[in-house]
Design an enzyme around this catalytic site. Structure first.
Site, PDB file in Angstrom:
ATOM      1  N   LEU A 377     -46.364 -18.623  13.274  1.00 54.11           N
ATOM      2  CA  LEU A 377     -45.828 -17.346  12.815  1.00 54.11           C
ATOM      3  C   LEU A 377     -45.109 -17.472  11.485  1.00 54.11           C
ATOM      4  O   LEU A 377     -45.085 -16.537  10.685  1.00 54.11           O
ATOM      5  CB  LEU A 377     -44.857 -16.771  13.856  1.00 54.11           C
ATOM      6  CG  LEU A 377     -45.454 -16.377  15.203  1.00 54.11           C
ATOM      7  CD1 LEU A 377     -44.354 -15.945  16.161  1.00 54.11           C
ATOM      8  CD2 LEU A 377     -46.454 -15.255  15.029  1.00 54.11           C
ATOM      9  N   GLY A 378     -44.463 -18.601  11.246  1.00 55.65           N
ATOM     10  CA  GLY A 378     -43.708 -18.782  10.010  1.00 55.65           C
ATOM     11  C   GLY A 378     -43.153 -20.186   9.944  1.00 55.65           C
ATOM     12  O   GLY A 378     -43.180 -20.962  10.901  1.00 55.65           O
ATOM     13  N   GLY A 380     -39.817 -22.453   7.928  1.00 59.13           N
ATOM     14  CA  GLY A 380     -38.616 -22.443   7.105  1.00 59.13           C
ATOM     15  C   GLY A 380     -38.032 -23.824   6.979  1.00 59.13           C
ATOM     16  O   GLY A 380     -38.635 -24.832   7.391  1.00 59.13           O
ATOM     17  N   GLY A 381     -36.823 -23.874   6.395  1.00 62.02           N
ATOM     18  CA  GLY A 381     -36.184 -25.162   6.171  1.00 62.02           C
ATOM     19  C   GLY A 381     -35.767 -25.867   7.446  1.00 62.02           C
ATOM     20  O   GLY A 381     -35.549 -27.081   7.444  1.00 62.02           O
ATOM     21  N   PHE A 382     -35.672 -25.139   8.567  1.00 61.36           N
ATOM     22  CA  PHE A 382     -35.195 -25.742   9.807  1.00 61.36           C
ATOM     23  C   PHE A 382     -36.299 -25.881  10.852  1.00 61.36           C
ATOM     24  O   PHE A 382     -36.036 -26.238  11.980  1.00 61.36           O
ATOM     25  CB  PHE A 382     -34.039 -24.914  10.380  1.00 61.36           C
ATOM     26  CG  PHE A 382     -32.824 -24.914   9.511  1.00 61.36           C
ATOM     27  CD1 PHE A 382     -31.926 -25.963   9.547  1.00 61.36           C
ATOM     28  CD2 PHE A 382     -32.599 -23.870   8.628  1.00 61.36           C
ATOM     29  CE1 PHE A 382     -30.799 -25.961   8.734  1.00 61.36           C
ATOM     30  CE2 PHE A 382     -31.478 -23.866   7.825  1.00 61.36           C
ATOM     31  CZ  PHE A 382     -30.585 -24.919   7.868  1.00 61.36           C
ATOM     32  N   GLY A 383     -37.545 -25.590  10.488  1.00 60.78           N
ATOM     33  CA  GLY A 383     -38.621 -25.796  11.440  1.00 60.78           C
ATOM     34  C   GLY A 383     -39.705 -24.739  11.349  1.00 60.78           C
ATOM     35  O   GLY A 383     -39.663 -23.842  10.504  1.00 60.78           O
ATOM     36  N   VAL A 385     -42.217 -21.849  13.489  1.00 58.98           N
ATOM     37  CA  VAL A 385     -42.160 -20.915  14.617  1.00 58.98           C
ATOM     38  C   VAL A 385     -43.585 -20.581  15.035  1.00 58.98           C
ATOM     39  O   VAL A 385     -44.424 -20.216  14.197  1.00 58.98           O
ATOM     40  CB  VAL A 385     -41.392 -19.631  14.251  1.00 58.98           C
ATOM     41  CG1 VAL A 385     -41.330 -18.699  15.455  1.00 58.98           C
ATOM     42  CG2 VAL A 385     -39.991 -19.959  13.771  1.00 58.98           C
ATOM     43  N   LYS A 400     -39.514 -21.960  18.362  1.00 62.50           N
ATOM     44  CA  LYS A 400     -39.113 -22.609  17.118  1.00 62.50           C
ATOM     45  C   LYS A 400     -39.039 -24.110  17.347  1.00 62.50           C
ATOM     46  O   LYS A 400     -38.336 -24.590  18.231  1.00 62.50           O
ATOM     47  CB  LYS A 400     -37.755 -22.087  16.649  1.00 62.50           C
ATOM     48  CG  LYS A 400     -37.360 -22.623  15.282  1.00 62.50           C
ATOM     49  CD  LYS A 400     -36.164 -21.880  14.714  1.00 62.50           C
ATOM     50  CE  LYS A 400     -35.888 -22.325  13.289  1.00 62.50           C
ATOM     51  NZ  LYS A 400     -34.754 -21.610  12.687  1.00 62.50           N
ATOM     52  N   ASP A 497     -26.341 -17.662   9.640  1.00 54.34           N
ATOM     53  CA  ASP A 497     -27.581 -17.656   8.862  1.00 54.34           C
ATOM     54  C   ASP A 497     -28.185 -16.252   8.835  1.00 54.34           C
ATOM     55  O   ASP A 497     -29.368 -16.056   9.133  1.00 54.34           O
ATOM     56  CB  ASP A 497     -28.580 -18.655   9.435  1.00 54.34           C
ATOM     57  CG  ASP A 497     -29.662 -19.041   8.432  1.00 54.34           C
ATOM     58  OD1 ASP A 497     -29.448 -18.829   7.223  1.00 54.34           O
ATOM     59  OD2 ASP A 497     -30.700 -19.567   8.849  1.00 54.34           O
TER      60      ASP A 497
END
Length: 693
Positions: A377-378, A380-383, A385, A400, A497
């Protein structure tokens, strides 16, 4: 079915009187028969009604929506569906009044029911017994409205509905006491009286709790007394007689609720994302008399839930196959070891207390198709999804997947994840649980079908354009969710966040705050102890960069940047043609100083927006971005500004310059400029904002 009324027997006796000599008793008989005839007419008008269902194979119930009668004779109100409401009605309306305008008569109901759920540690589903003036509930909503009411008519006295709810989900906004309770409802799903599900023992009077969604059969009694208008609700296990003390009671005249002389009675189910089955096994009713007793031995059996019986053939063949198994042992051990390594998880003794909130890696692996990119799905900097579907319940989830290098602090982190998992709010994405495997951590959320807000704001070729009404509703929704996190839940939660990519949109384009992977919580009346600075560039408050200590006001700062981002349709930080960073707040402040603030609104809206609302959002965003925490509004005040309950303070151009000079003097100019260059330069160069309170 109806029984012979005593008045009929009295009429039979009167016929014997008429055999007396006519000349001697003519006058007496005329007066007596006239009186007797009036008595019969009056009494028959209030004849008692009763019925008894021991299973529903031969019944003529009226079914609606997803309600069905199974081959075994069970009334199944949900049929395993997740999108429809189910209703079952007694086929004809019952005469609750002796005459038009009269009082509602005494009645008694006895029900044997069971609620099945695939994941007993989750809370979803529920059902209700009701009395209503009609059988058309096409406008009703499921979930918290039990398929009988909706958001607009909830609490309307013209509903004329009496309901006993069997609720297995806690809705904070409906004042639910817990996620396992029974309530008496009058024209509304906000209960008049409610209590945790259970019963009082006749010996000693001790209270014994019962799980409504425990996959077991139980009995429910609902009694109403005409004389004292007492409503009593009693619950008990299926194998116990009716307790003498009811679970809950209320005094309410149902004559003011039920309309007309006749009303329909029946059951309704709740549509839910989690596979829940609501079964009715038996049902009896009595007017002006106790409901007939239900013979438990004559009821249909519930579906079997548990391990399948071991095959007898296997028990015979097993000794014969011993030699073959020994030869195959090496291969079998190899396969088992490889399989265990494939689904191996990190489990420690202290995690036992968090069992219901922990998902197995195997379930998540199969739910996401092995974490394949087609389910991504997406990122980012933290993992990353992934979208998934739980194999047993068919619930859509978002998983996630993150990495963690150290075990230090993991127990504390999981404790907070589990605590946050108990949040229930319409503007917060529910965190269902977690999983740990090797150096990876997985957080499991409810899936939001319309994705994240940033895709609509910054990717024109990927999503449709949000109109101003949708944007303003999303802003107010996120403000409501933050107010709940900061002030209205049992603990204070700092999200840490807040940004457009962490705002997810449900099927109706309502904004929900998600991704609590960085959130921290602490008790009301205490200070947060976090000193590890995390977040996203452009959303970090100056004091967070200086001290690393987060607070509700650092969330307010990030929310201010979120307001500018939604209104302007631009990212907080972007790179211009010369390769330099351009800050959104600089640009908005410059236009505000030049009295051209409205020109910063997203041009894709083509001037189709409310100027007053847009100015309110932009000015409120600047107020939340004040470099001094004490000058920012709290979320309670932000919500009042957005709702129009309190006017926004006037923007002044002198106060902040003095405040910024003091900040530079106390912390050193280099620290301030390094902490937040765009806020420092813009506010010092242009002007200041007044305090929020």
């Amino acid at each position: 079915m109806k029984r012979l009324h005593p008045a009929c027997r009295l009429l039979s006796c009167s016929l014997q009187v008429t055999r007396m000599p006519a000349m001697k008793h003519a006058s007496f008989l005329q007066r007596f028969l006239l009186l007797l005839f009036g008595l019969i007419i009056t009494t028959l008008a209030s004849s008692d009604d009763q019925f008894l269902f021991s299973g529903f194979n031969q019944s003529s119930l009226t079914l609606d929506g997803c309600a069905v009668v199974t081959d075994a004779g069970l009334l199944d109100l949900s049929n395993g569906t997740t999108a429809l409401n189910g209703h079952a009605f007694y086929p004809t309306p019952l005469q609750f009044r002796k005459s038009p305008g009269g009082k509602v008569q005494s009645f008694s109901v006895n029900v044997v029911f069971s609620i099945f759920i695939a994941y007993q540690d989750l809370r979803a589903g529920g059902m209700a017994f009701f009395i209503a003036p009609a059988t058309n509930f096409s406008d009703a909503q499921g979930a918290k409205y039990f398929g009988l009411l909706n958001e607009k008519n909830n609490g309307n006295t013209r509903n004329h509905i009496f309901m006993v709810e069997l609720d297995t989900f806690k809705h904070v906004e409906l004042q639910d006491i817990d996620d396992n309770h029974i309530g008496i409802d009058i024209n509304s799903v906000i209960s008049l009286e409610s209590n945790t599900s259970g019963f009082y023992e006749d010996e000693g009077g001790a209270f014994k709790s019962m799980m409504l969604n425990g996959n077991e059969a139980m009995q429910l009694w609902v009694d109403y007394n005409e004389s004292d208008t007492q409503i009593k609700v009693t619950l008990a296990p299926i194998n116990l007689p009716k307790p003498s003390r009811p679970l809950l009671s209320a005094t309410y005249d149902l004559s003011t609720v039920l309309s007309g002389s006749a009303s329909y009675i029946g059951f309704s189910s709740v549509s839910t994302l989690i596979n829940t089955r609501q079964y009715v096994m038996g049902w009896s009713f009595g007017m002006n008399q106790p409901a007939p007793s239900i013979d438990i031995s004559k009821l249909p059996k519930l579906p079997f839930v548990g391990p399948k019986a071991q095959s007898k053939l296997l028990m015979i063949v097993l000794p014969i196959a011993t030699a073959t198994l020994i030869l195959s042992m090496g291969t079998l051990v190899t396969l088992v070891v490889r399989r265990r390594l494939k689904y191996a998880e990190v489990r420690e003794d202290w995690e036992g207390e968090f069992g219901p909130h922990r998902f197995s890696y195997k379930d998540l692996f199969h739910a996401t198709g092995g974490f394949k990119n087609k389910h991504l799905l997406g990122e980012g900097g933290f993992g990353k999804v992934y979208k998934g579907v739980l194999p047993l319940s068919s619930v859509e989830i978002a998983v996630k997947r993150m990495s963690h290098e150290s075990r230090q602090g993991m127990k504390e982190f999981v404790t907070e994840v589990v605590s946050i998992g108990r949040l229930r709010h319409r503007n917060v994405v529910q965190l269902l649980g977690y999983c740990r495997r090797k150096s990876e951590l997985f957080l499991v959320y409810n899936y939001m079908p319309n994705g994240s807000l940033d895709k609509y704001l910054h990717c024109e070729d990927h999503r449709g354009i949000l109109n101003w009404g949708q944007r303003f509703r999303i802003i107010k929704g996120i403000a409501t969710g933050l107010l709940y996190l900061h002030e209205k839940w049992e603990k204070i939660i700092i999200h840490r966040d807040i940004k457009a990519s962490n705002v997810l949109l449900d099927g109706e384009m309502n904004g929900r705050l998600g991704d609590f992977g960085l959130a921290r919580l602490y008790d009301h009346g205490t200070d947060a102890q976090t000193t590890h600075m995390v977040g996203t560039k452009g959303y970090l408050a100056p004091e967070l960069l200086r001290t690393g200590k987060a607070s509700p006001l650092t969330d307010v700062f990030a929310f201010g940047m979120f307001l500018l981002e939604v209104a302007c349709g631009q990212k907080p930080v972007k790179i211009n043609a010369e390769g330099n960073e351009v800050f959104l707040v600089d640009w908005v402040l410059e236009h505000w100083n030049n009295e051209a603030l409205i020109k910063t609104v997203d041009t894709r809206l083509q001037c189709d927006f409310s100027i007053d609302e847009a100015c309110l959002v932009l000015k409120l965003g600047l107020l939340c971005l004040h470099p001094f925490p004490s000058s920012r509004p709290r979320m309670r005040e932000v919500k009042q500004y957005l709702d129009g309950d309190m006017p926004l303070p006037e923007l002044r151009k002198t106060e902040l310059s003095v405040n910024m000079a003091a900040l530079v003097k106390s912390n050193g100019p280099n620290l301030v400029i390094m902490s937040y260059p765009q806020i420092t330069s813009s506010f010092c160069m242009i002007s200041g904002l007044s305090g929020g309170r």
